[in-house]
Write an enzyme that holds these catalytic residues in place. Structure first.
Site, PDB file in Angstrom:
ATOM      1  N   HIS A  46       0.671  -1.227   0.072  1.00  0.00           N
ATOM      2  CA  HIS A  46      -0.101  -0.047   0.140  1.00  0.00           C
ATOM      3  C   HIS A  46       1.171   1.150   0.463  1.00  0.00           C
ATOM      4  CE1 HIS A  46       1.125   0.126   4.562  1.00  0.00           C
ATOM      5  NE2 HIS A  46       0.796   1.379   3.832  1.00  0.00           N
TER       6      HIS A  46
HETATM    7  C1  UD1 Z   1      -2.124   5.268   5.395  1.00  0.00           C
HETATM    8  C2  UD1 Z   1      -0.984   5.879   6.956  1.00  0.00           C
HETATM    9  C3  UD1 Z   1       0.119   5.304   6.220  1.00  0.00           C
HETATM   10  C4  UD1 Z   1      -0.670   3.239   6.524  1.00  0.00           C
HETATM   11  C5  UD1 Z   1      -1.736   3.156   6.372  1.00  0.00           C
HETATM   12  C6  UD1 Z   1      -1.683   1.860   6.705  1.00  0.00           C
HETATM   13  C7  UD1 Z   1      -0.799   8.448   6.615  1.00  0.00           C
HETATM   14  C8  UD1 Z   1       0.422   9.093   6.045  1.00  0.00           C
HETATM   15  N1  UD1 Z   1      -0.289   6.841   6.123  1.00  0.00           N
HETATM   16  O1  UD1 Z   1      -2.341   5.485   5.323  1.00  0.00           O
HETATM   17  O2  UD1 Z   1       0.883   4.996   7.542  1.00  0.00           O
HETATM   18  O3  UD1 Z   1       0.565   2.515   6.377  1.00  0.00           O
HETATM   19  O4  UD1 Z   1      -2.784   4.434   6.189  1.00  0.00           O
HETATM   20  O5  UD1 Z   1      -3.325   1.375   5.849  1.00  0.00           O
HETATM   21  O6  UD1 Z   1      -1.369   8.569   7.067  1.00  0.00           O
HETATM   22  N2  UD1 Z   1      -8.987   4.850   1.121  1.00  0.00           N
HETATM   23  C9  UD1 Z   1     -10.560   4.180   1.227  1.00  0.00           C
HETATM   24  N3  UD1 Z   1     -11.191   3.610   2.348  1.00  0.00           N
HETATM   25  C10 UD1 Z   1     -10.982   4.642   3.685  1.00  0.00           C
HETATM   26  C11 UD1 Z   1      -9.595   5.096   3.304  1.00  0.00           C
HETATM   27  C12 UD1 Z   1      -8.898   5.168   2.812  1.00  0.00           C
HETATM   28  O7  UD1 Z   1     -10.906   4.309   0.464  1.00  0.00           O
HETATM   29  O8  UD1 Z   1     -11.026   3.838   4.639  1.00  0.00           O
HETATM   30  C13 UD1 Z   1      -8.358   5.136  -0.455  1.00  0.00           C
HETATM   31  C14 UD1 Z   1      -9.119   6.364  -0.348  1.00  0.00           C
HETATM   32  O9  UD1 Z   1      -8.666   6.619  -1.352  1.00  0.00           O
HETATM   33  C15 UD1 Z   1      -7.751   7.488   0.061  1.00  0.00           C
HETATM   34  C16 UD1 Z   1      -6.818   6.149  -0.134  1.00  0.00           C
HETATM   35  O10 UD1 Z   1      -7.258   4.672  -0.009  1.00  0.00           O
HETATM   36  O11 UD1 Z   1      -7.138   8.338  -0.633  1.00  0.00           O
HETATM   37  C17 UD1 Z   1      -4.832   6.292   1.192  1.00  0.00           C
HETATM   38  O12 UD1 Z   1      -5.735   6.458   2.096  1.00  0.00           O
HETATM   39  P1  UD1 Z   1      -5.222   7.196   3.475  1.00  0.00           P
HETATM   40  O13 UD1 Z   1      -6.147   7.322   4.572  1.00  0.00           O
HETATM   41  O14 UD1 Z   1      -4.308   8.858   2.432  1.00  0.00           O
HETATM   42  O15 UD1 Z   1      -3.608   6.704   2.947  1.00  0.00           O
HETATM   43  P2  UD1 Z   1      -3.459   5.414   3.531  1.00  0.00           P
HETATM   44  O16 UD1 Z   1      -2.758   5.024   2.241  1.00  0.00           O
HETATM   45  O17 UD1 Z   1      -4.469   4.079   4.071  1.00  0.00           O
END
Ligand code: UD1
Length: 386
Positions: A223
């Protein structure tokens, strides 16, 4: 009376806060009249049922007292919105301590907001350093540790990192790894799960045949933006998985929402779904991930938490990163992980090598399932005037 607000935002925070809240409950049962008042704030960074709610119910975490509803966005949007909303909470609640865990955007935003409100901040999992400032989590770790009053470290390497940055040694307490409290608590129920049921309950598309042999598979998670956000990097990794890994073993891959989006955007999804040895799953629960880990022949991951869980469970782990903030998990330090970056020649060699490595569990000092109680004890001791 000590009043604590603890904070979670994203999936890896949940397994760290669950034992901490239980340790507060134990403290309160043993210290009538000196109870800790605790409130849980969820920033809402992760919001899908499978990324958040499922962990609350699975790990017995109480409903958050407050959800800031921050959701997805750029880093500045997430951190900014969290700070604005969390400041309101602090002004209303006036806690003695804010407790943050790990290295996600919630950790950074809430530690800085606490400090600006002149509220003491405790960081659980302090002192981890990858040395890689292109990693958003590294920025979060450094800033959080710089503003924290109490730094609870999982191992001696992390303590050394803080000392070399000039942190006062009286602020640092070695407590062990709080995630291992959750692992210990859930392992026996995880072992009772069946791989077939995990696949059936989480699959995107049902595979033609479910694996008969519960051990001959590779467990993959990916991820990190550095691996999944660019087609030049994700494409070759997918080629390796379809052309090398899936020729030797079944692949079980619970796919993170970020990665699902990128695989679709880069047109890579069909390659994976058409390969019958590759089983793509929706995000799995904590216990399901534990069962997959303990049963797999090898793990390929860019997750920090999985590197640690592989070390404790003994599963050979190929870490698809060039560096790690968790060197205690590396094979040269007694762990099971090897760094392979995103160069597919190196990943291929390490994959083949790892298939002949026997499982070798390793427990670093204080990774004993008792970390959360040490965290609560440290906060209570630091709250008592000297
Ligand atoms: C975040 C953390 C990372 C952790 C990871 C675990 C930061 C900087 N990053 O990264 O350290 O290892 O979580 O999962 O805080 N999305 C969904 N549903 C959700 C959450 C996210 O669809 O419930 C999708 C969205 O498109 C979003 C993307 O995933 O834009 C990324 O989510 P985000 O929380 O920004 O970062 P992670 O890659 O999950």
């Amino acid at each position: 009376m000590i009043k604590i607000i603890s904070v979670v935002g994203a999936r890896p925070n949940f397994m760290k806060i669950a034992p901490f809240i239980r340790a507060i409950d134990r403290h309160n049962a043993d210290n009538k009249g000196k109870e800790i008042v605790h409130k849980l704030v969820h920033t809402g960074q992760h919001y899908d049922a499978r990324m958040s709610d499922a962990f609350f119910s699975d790990l017995g975490i109480p409903e958050p007292d407050i959800n800031l509803g921050v959701g997805s966005g750029t880093h500045a949007e997430q951190v900014g919105k969290t700070m604005i909303e969390f400041e309101k909470v602090l002004k209303a609640e006036k806690p003695d301590w804010v407790v943050v865990v790990g290295d996600v955007n919630a950790t950074l935003a809430c530690s800085v907001t606490a400090k600006k409100e002149d509220i003491r901040c405790c960081h659980i999992e302090a002192g981890l350093r990858s040395g890689d400032m292109t990693m958003p989590e590294e920025i979060n770790r450094i800033v959080t540790d710089r503003v924290s009053d109490l730094l609870l470290v999982p191992d001696e390497i992390s303590r050394g990192n803080l000392l070399s940055e000039g942190v006062d040694e009286h602020k640092i307490v070695s407590v062990g790894n709080i995630m291992i409290d959750t692992l210990e608590e859930n392992l026996s129920s995880a072992l009772k799960l069946k791989i077939k049921d995990i696949i059936r309950d989480n699959s995107y598309t049902m595979p033609a045949s479910l694996p008969e042999d519960e051990t001959a598979f590779a467990f993959i998670t990916l991820h990190r933006p550095s691996n999944v956000d660019r087609p030049e990097t994700l494409g070759p990794i997918v080629d390796f998985i379809t052309e090398t890994a899936a020729r030797r073993l079944k692949i079980i891959w619970p796919v993170h929402p970020r990665t699902v989006g990128k695989l679709s955007e880069f047109g890579l999804m069909d390659m994976l779904t058409s390969e019958r040895n590759i089983i793509l799953l929706k995000p799995v629960s904590y216990r399901e991930a534990l069962k997959l880990n303990v049963s797999a022949s090898v793990v390929l991951t860019d997750s920090g938490g999985l590197q640690e869980e592989c070390t404790v469970l003994g599963t050979p782990c190929i870490t698809l990163r060039f560096n790690t903030e968790r060197p205690v998990t590396l094979r040269e330090n007694g762990g099971t992980s090897v760094l392979a970056g995103n160069n597919t020649d190196i990943i291929r060699n390490e994959f083949i090598r790892s298939l002949s490595i026997p499982r070798k569990p390793f427990l670093p000092p204080l990774w004993d399932g008792q970390t959360a109680s040490r965290c609560v004890k440290a906060i209570v001791e630091y709250s008592t005037p000297q």
